[in-house]
Write a protein that holds these residues in place. Structure first.
Motif, short mmCIF file in Angstrom:
data_model
loop_
_atom_site.label_atom_id
_atom_site.label_comp_id
_atom_site.label_asym_id
_atom_site.label_seq_id
_atom_site.Cartn_x
_atom_site.Cartn_y
_atom_site.Cartn_z
N VAL A 15 0.95 -1.27 -0.07
CA VAL A 15 0.09 -0.17 -0.08
C VAL A 15 0.97 1.15 -0.05
O VAL A 15 0.36 2.33 -0.25
N LEU A 16 2.30 0.94 0.36
CA LEU A 16 2.89 2.24 0.33
C LEU A 16 4.22 1.94 -0.85
O LEU A 16 4.46 0.72 -0.81
N SER A 17 4.38 2.84 -1.46
CA SER A 17 5.87 2.92 -2.40
C SER A 17 6.69 3.96 -2.15
O SER A 17 6.17 5.06 -1.51
N LEU A 18 7.83 3.80 -2.47
CA LEU A 18 8.90 5.09 -2.20
C LEU A 18 9.16 5.70 -3.44
O LEU A 18 9.76 5.05 -4.40
N GLY A 19 8.92 7.09 -3.51
CA GLY A 19 9.04 8.04 -4.52
C GLY A 19 10.23 8.33 -4.55
O GLY A 19 10.65 8.93 -3.50
N ALA A 288 -4.81 1.69 -4.28
CA ALA A 288 -4.02 0.61 -4.05
C ALA A 288 -2.79 0.98 -3.49
O ALA A 288 -2.04 0.09 -2.82
N ASN A 289 -2.21 2.10 -3.84
CA ASN A 289 -0.85 2.51 -3.33
C ASN A 289 -0.64 3.96 -3.22
O ASN A 289 -1.25 4.70 -3.89
N ILE A 290 0.11 4.15 -2.06
CA ILE A 290 0.28 5.66 -1.97
C ILE A 290 1.66 6.09 -2.13
O ILE A 290 2.71 5.13 -1.54
N VAL A 291 2.18 6.65 -3.06
CA VAL A 291 3.82 7.15 -3.13
C VAL A 291 4.10 8.07 -2.03
O VAL A 291 3.55 9.03 -2.07
N VAL A 292 5.01 7.77 -1.28
CA VAL A 292 5.47 8.43 -0.32
C VAL A 292 6.79 8.72 -0.50
O VAL A 292 7.91 8.18 -0.82
#
Length: 347
Positions: A15-19, A288-292
């Protein structure tokens, strides 16, 4: 770490990805978010992988390729544990005067070369998710999709996605994919936050209807929802105005109304304002996913704290009410026929 289905595909993503827009920062051509070098990028990648965040997002335009290069070096020896998404469409060159007429857009000519260049910078033989960074109205939609389909069939791309498209542009592309049996966009990468809910008006119902997942960028509204801006505090400067590129305008009272509730919920949950704002997004349909993003390891650790817990329905309703705004036409008119709108996007 929670994993969710990535649209109408078999891929599951955290649910999290690294931007990685902060990786590099070698020039001002696109936007200089940070200056993360290989050593710090490697530590951040390790932190993410240890937390189950195995998805890393970049773009060719970020620092003119430096972000991809640094991410590739940080993932050396760990590529099989990671998912990588990158993007193409925007101008690529050493500077504005060095960009030729075919160094941008979504033509076959540009995309094939852009993909090969990204693969080389990333030091990999495949890109898991390849996004069109914007819609190219001068290139036939079927040309773009045929080029992407060929790259998928060649094993250089796993899945394709769209970013910053209008609803009709995305729907036209999906229809074209269906008509010709081409790879289809499984995900949409777009702006969505408690101070920017326009995504809900058309793109969210489209995503529900067509099985297109949302990958959120700028989930904290250009830094407005980090807890640094509050009612009565100084709101001048880069963050208040929406970041280095300005960002969409947000009226002070609208921002303060949201932050007031975020402060209340942060006290109730023992979480930070930013963590509450991110957690609200995880409750929203199609997400589905948040770019943090993170300029350093401490910011990254804070953002990772947005998962592993949930706001209760009453708390979510308070944030919904504080951040509500009347949609533009024809969406306010469609509110009167709510029983026939796709659920759960209740107006």
């Amino acid at each position: 770490m929670d994993y969710r289905q990535f649209g109408r595909s078999g891929l599951k993503v955290p649910v999290l990805s690294l931007g990685t827009g902060t990786f590099g920062g070698s020039n001002e051509f696109f936007q200089r978010w940070g200056q993360t070098d290989v050593a710090e990028a490697s530590r951040m990648v390790d932190l993410c992988l240890d937390a189950g965040v195995n998805f890393f997002d970049t773009a060719d335009i970020y620092s003119q390729g430096a972000s991809e290069e640094i991410l590739g070096q940080a993932l050396k020896g760990k590529r099989d544990r990671a998912l990588i998404s990158t993007k193409a469409t925007f101008p690529m060159g050493e500077g504005p005067n060095d960009i030729g007429p075919n160094d941008l857009g979504s033509s076959r000519y540009h995309l094939v070369r852009a993909c090969e260049a990204s693969l080389k910078r990333l030091g990999t033989d495949h890109i898991d998710v390849y996004f069109m960074h914007g819609f190219d109205a001068l290139t036939p939609v079927d040309e773009t999709l045929r080029a992407l389909d060929d790259l998928v069939r060649a094993g250089k791309i796993g899945y394709i996605g769209a970013s910053n498209f209008s609803g009709w542009q995305l729907m036209k592309a999906l229809s074209t994919s269906e008509r010709y049996g081409l790879a289809r966009y499984v995900a949409y990468q777009g702006y969505y936050s408690l101070v920017g809910r326009h995504y809900e008006w058309e793109l969210m119902p489209l995503g529900l209807d067509q099985g297109v997942a949302l990958m959120v960028w700028s989930p904290l509204g250009w830094g407005r929802l980090t807890g640094k801006i509050r009612r009565g505090a100084n709101t001048s400067g880069r963050i208040a105005s929406g970041g280095a590129e300005g960002g969409p305008p947000v009226a002070d009272e609208a921002l303060f109304r949201v932050v007031d509730v975020l402060d209340e919920l942060a006290a109730e949950t023992g979480r930070s304002v930013a963590q509450v704002a991110l957690n609200w997004l995880l409750s929203r349909p199609t997400v589905a996913n948040i770019v943090v993003g993170a300029r350093n390891e401490e910011q990254l650790k804070q953002n990772l704290g947005a998962v592993g817990w949930t706001l209760d329905p009453a708390q979510i309703a308070r944030l919904d009410a504080a951040s509500h705004e009347t949609p533009i036409y024809p969406y306010w008119h469609q509110k009167g026929f709510d029983e026939r709108n796709p659920k759960p996007t209740s107006w």
